[in-house]
Scaffold this motif. Structure first.
Motif, PDB file in Angstrom:
ATOM      1  N   ASP A 267      -1.856  -5.938  -4.635  1.00 46.74           N
ATOM      2  CA  ASP A 267      -0.866  -5.278  -5.484  1.00 46.74           C
ATOM      3  C   ASP A 267       0.513  -5.366  -4.847  1.00 46.74           C
ATOM      4  OD1 ASP A 267       0.531  -3.696  -7.218  1.00 46.74           O
ATOM      5  OD2 ASP A 267      -0.642  -1.881  -6.885  1.00 46.74           O
TER       6      ASP A 267
ATOM      7  N   GLU B 130       3.121   4.395   1.403  1.00 47.53           N
ATOM      8  CA  GLU B 130       4.088   5.246   2.073  1.00 47.53           C
ATOM      9  C   GLU B 130       4.428   6.503   1.279  1.00 47.53           C
ATOM     10  OE1 GLU B 130       7.291   2.551   2.686  1.00 47.53           O
ATOM     11  OE2 GLU B 130       6.193   1.367   4.148  1.00 47.53           O
ATOM     12  N   THR B 131       3.950   6.603   0.042  1.00 51.37           N
ATOM     13  CA  THR B 131       4.241   7.766  -0.795  1.00 51.37           C
ATOM     14  C   THR B 131       3.383   8.940  -0.361  1.00 51.37           C
ATOM     15  OG1 THR B 131       4.708   6.293  -2.645  1.00 51.37           O
ATOM     16  CG2 THR B 131       4.295   8.614  -3.170  1.00 51.37           C
TER      17      THR B 131
ATOM     18  N   ASN C 195       2.953  -3.447  -5.231  1.00 50.62           N
ATOM     19  CA  ASN C 195       3.468  -2.118  -4.891  1.00 50.62           C
ATOM     20  C   ASN C 195       2.649  -1.431  -3.798  1.00 50.62           C
ATOM     21  OD1 ASN C 195       5.505  -2.170  -6.851  1.00 50.62           O
ATOM     22  ND2 ASN C 195       4.043  -1.572  -8.429  1.00 50.62           N
ATOM     23  N   ARG C 196       1.774  -2.167  -3.135  1.00 47.91           N
ATOM     24  CA  ARG C 196       0.866  -1.519  -2.187  1.00 47.91           C
ATOM     25  C   ARG C 196       1.603  -0.817  -1.058  1.00 47.91           C
ATOM     26  NH1 ARG C 196      -1.646  -5.892   1.941  1.00 47.91           N
ATOM     27  NH2 ARG C 196       0.347  -6.781   2.506  1.00 47.91           N
ATOM     28  N   ASP C 197       2.693  -1.416  -0.539  1.00 52.61           N
ATOM     29  CA  ASP C 197       3.404  -0.791   0.575  1.00 52.61           C
ATOM     30  C   ASP C 197       4.100   0.496   0.133  1.00 52.61           C
ATOM     31  OD1 ASP C 197       2.594  -2.792   2.307  1.00 52.61           O
ATOM     32  OD2 ASP C 197       4.334  -4.054   1.831  1.00 52.61           O
ATOM     33  N   VAL C 198       4.684   0.460  -1.046  1.00 49.21           N
ATOM     34  CA  VAL C 198       5.369   1.656  -1.571  1.00 49.21           C
ATOM     35  C   VAL C 198       4.353   2.769  -1.791  1.00 49.21           C
ATOM     36  CG1 VAL C 198       6.665   2.581  -3.518  1.00 49.21           C
ATOM     37  CG2 VAL C 198       7.208   0.308  -2.627  1.00 49.21           C
ATOM     38  N   GLU C 199       3.214   2.417  -2.387  1.00 49.13           N
ATOM     39  CA  GLU C 199       2.184   3.412  -2.652  1.00 49.13           C
ATOM     40  C   GLU C 199       1.583   3.961  -1.368  1.00 49.13           C
ATOM     41  OE1 GLU C 199      -0.623   1.881  -5.452  1.00 49.13           O
ATOM     42  OE2 GLU C 199       0.929   1.487  -6.932  1.00 49.13           O
TER      43      GLU C 199
END
Length: 80
Positions: free
Chosen positions: A68, A76-77, A70-74
């Protein structure tokens, strides 16, 4: 006693039922636990093979978390 009165049941009969249920429970607890050879086998023995195949072919069955965008953003959320 109050529960029996509220439910309109005989407290003596109820107590006898509780004692009998406790005896049955205790007798089950005293039974030896089954040996591993007497435990029934998995109803679908090839399920382990399916999991092993998926692990070996991990690129085909890749996790969305690995691909995905967006895996890094998710990751770190915060979880609040």
């Amino acid at each position: 006693m109050i529960i029996c009165q509220t439910c309109e049941v005989d407290p003596v009969a109820t107590l006898r039922e509780i004692i009998e249920a406790a005896r049955v429970y205790e007798s089950r607890e005293r039974l030896p636990s089954p040996s591993p050879s007497s435990v029934p086998a998995c109803p679908r023995p090839d399920a382990d093979d399916d999991v092993a195949a998926a692990i070996r072919d991990h690129e085909r069955y890749g996790l969305a978390a690995n691909t995905d965008g967006n895996r890094d953003v998710e990751a770190e959320t915060p979880d609040w």
